[in-house]
Scaffold this motif. Sequence first.
Motif, mmCIF file in Angstrom:
data_model
loop_
_atom_site.group_PDB
_atom_site.id
_atom_site.type_symbol
_atom_site.label_atom_id
_atom_site.label_comp_id
_atom_site.label_asym_id
_atom_site.label_seq_id
_atom_site.Cartn_x
_atom_site.Cartn_y
_atom_site.Cartn_z
ATOM 1 N N VAL A 36 47.299 -48.436 -98.735
ATOM 2 C CA VAL A 36 47.607 -47.034 -99.030
ATOM 3 C C VAL A 36 47.640 -46.222 -97.734
ATOM 4 O O VAL A 36 48.574 -45.449 -97.496
ATOM 5 N N ILE A 37 46.652 -46.405 -96.874
ATOM 6 C CA ILE A 37 46.604 -45.668 -95.604
ATOM 7 C C ILE A 37 47.816 -46.040 -94.741
ATOM 8 O O ILE A 37 48.491 -45.167 -94.193
ATOM 9 N N GLN A 38 48.098 -47.339 -94.637
ATOM 10 C CA GLN A 38 49.249 -47.780 -93.851
ATOM 11 C C GLN A 38 50.548 -47.204 -94.418
ATOM 12 O O GLN A 38 51.381 -46.700 -93.663
ATOM 13 N N TYR A 39 50.710 -47.283 -95.734
ATOM 14 C CA TYR A 39 51.927 -46.766 -96.364
ATOM 15 C C TYR A 39 52.098 -45.267 -96.087
ATOM 16 O O TYR A 39 53.178 -44.820 -95.718
ATOM 17 N N GLU A 40 51.024 -44.506 -96.258
ATOM 18 C CA GLU A 40 51.109 -43.054 -96.047
ATOM 19 C C GLU A 40 51.472 -42.729 -94.598
ATOM 20 O O GLU A 40 52.313 -41.871 -94.339
ATOM 21 N N MET A 41 50.843 -43.429 -93.652
ATOM 22 C CA MET A 41 51.149 -43.178 -92.239
ATOM 23 C C MET A 41 52.613 -43.475 -91.932
ATOM 24 O O MET A 41 53.298 -42.676 -91.295
ATOM 25 N N LEU A 42 53.089 -44.623 -92.388
ATOM 26 C CA LEU A 42 54.416 -45.088 -91.990
ATOM 27 C C LEU A 42 55.548 -44.482 -92.807
ATOM 28 O O LEU A 42 56.645 -44.296 -92.286
ATOM 29 N N SER A 43 55.298 -44.137 -94.066
ATOM 30 C CA SER A 43 56.369 -43.528 -94.856
ATOM 31 C C SER A 43 56.494 -42.033 -94.550
ATOM 32 O O SER A 43 57.596 -41.489 -94.548
ATOM 33 N N ASN A 44 55.371 -41.384 -94.266
ATOM 34 C CA ASN A 44 55.394 -39.949 -93.960
ATOM 35 C C ASN A 44 55.808 -39.656 -92.519
ATOM 36 O O ASN A 44 56.260 -38.554 -92.215
ATOM 37 N N HIS A 45 55.626 -40.634 -91.632
ATOM 38 C CA HIS A 45 55.896 -40.416 -90.198
ATOM 39 C C HIS A 45 56.576 -41.636 -89.586
ATOM 40 O O HIS A 45 55.998 -42.298 -88.714
ATOM 41 N N PRO A 46 57.807 -41.964 -90.009
ATOM 42 C CA PRO A 46 58.467 -43.138 -89.434
ATOM 43 C C PRO A 46 58.659 -42.990 -87.929
ATOM 44 O O PRO A 46 59.001 -41.902 -87.445
ATOM 45 N N TYR A 47 58.388 -44.070 -87.233
ATOM 46 C CA TYR A 47 58.551 -44.155 -85.774
ATOM 47 C C TYR A 47 57.699 -43.150 -85.000
ATOM 48 O O TYR A 47 58.035 -42.780 -83.890
ATOM 49 N N ARG A 48 56.570 -42.741 -85.570
ATOM 50 C CA ARG A 48 55.617 -41.909 -84.831
ATOM 51 C C ARG A 48 54.507 -42.773 -84.234
ATOM 52 O O ARG A 48 54.016 -42.496 -83.144
ATOM 53 N N TYR A 49 54.085 -43.801 -84.965
ATOM 54 C CA TYR A 49 52.913 -44.592 -84.579
ATOM 55 C C TYR A 49 53.300 -45.989 -84.095
ATOM 56 O O TYR A 49 54.263 -46.570 -84.578
ATOM 57 N N THR A 50 52.483 -46.526 -83.192
ATOM 58 C CA THR A 50 52.622 -47.926 -82.790
ATOM 59 C C THR A 50 51.753 -48.772 -83.722
ATOM 60 O O THR A 50 50.933 -48.249 -84.485
ATOM 61 N N GLN A 51 51.921 -50.082 -83.618
ATOM 62 C CA GLN A 51 51.073 -50.992 -84.381
ATOM 63 C C GLN A 51 49.597 -50.733 -84.075
ATOM 64 O O GLN A 51 48.767 -50.679 -84.986
ATOM 65 N N GLU A 52 49.259 -50.548 -82.799
ATOM 66 C CA GLU A 52 47.869 -50.271 -82.421
ATOM 67 C C GLU A 52 47.359 -48.995 -83.091
ATOM 68 O O GLU A 52 46.229 -48.959 -83.573
ATOM 69 N N ASP A 53 48.197 -47.945 -83.118
ATOM 70 C CA ASP A 53 47.806 -46.689 -83.755
ATOM 71 C C ASP A 53 47.480 -46.913 -85.230
ATOM 72 O O ASP A 53 46.478 -46.413 -85.743
ATOM 73 N N VAL A 54 48.341 -47.654 -85.911
ATOM 74 C CA VAL A 54 48.158 -47.894 -87.348
ATOM 75 C C VAL A 54 46.866 -48.675 -87.586
ATOM 76 O O VAL A 54 46.045 -48.290 -88.427
ATOM 77 N N LEU A 55 46.691 -49.760 -86.846
ATOM 78 C CA LEU A 55 45.489 -50.584 -87.035
ATOM 79 C C LEU A 55 44.218 -49.776 -86.791
ATOM 80 O O LEU A 55 43.266 -49.842 -87.568
#
Length: 136
Positions: A36-55
């Motif tokens: 859920v956290i990963q989905y919210e980060m990546l669907s709400n902000h595409p191409y804002r975060y790196t893999q490290e940021d998400v993890l």
Amino acid sequence: MKDMNEYDTFIRIAEDCPVSEAVIPKAKGESKTIPVIQYEMLSNHPYRYTQEDVLFEVFAERNQISETERAAAREKFFSKGQPCLRTSSLGKRYGWGIHHDAEGKVAIYAVESDEYLKLMNDNSIAQCKAMRSKKA
């Protein structure tokens, strides 16, 4: 510290992914799950975060790490190996492809979307699959 990000890479859904159309992960009870956290980060902000940021953000949110403690916590978090987004349930269970652009920024695409198909057939970027949930 070693760079854990991917560049110009598309992670397709796992071979044993149980869905043919992407599913939005749902929270269980009060706390948000990792997908859920990963989905919210990546669907709400595409191409804002790196893999490290998400993890790290998932770790920080689930462990209630304050903003003032985050820099030190991030350094400690990455001082040992961390699983990459190939292990994410988004690609293993929920039907989302994960694209890393040339800058290492990440976005997700539903398996049934035209964008997913376009990325899957793009020979200019590295292709890999999300990890299987079960052994072959």
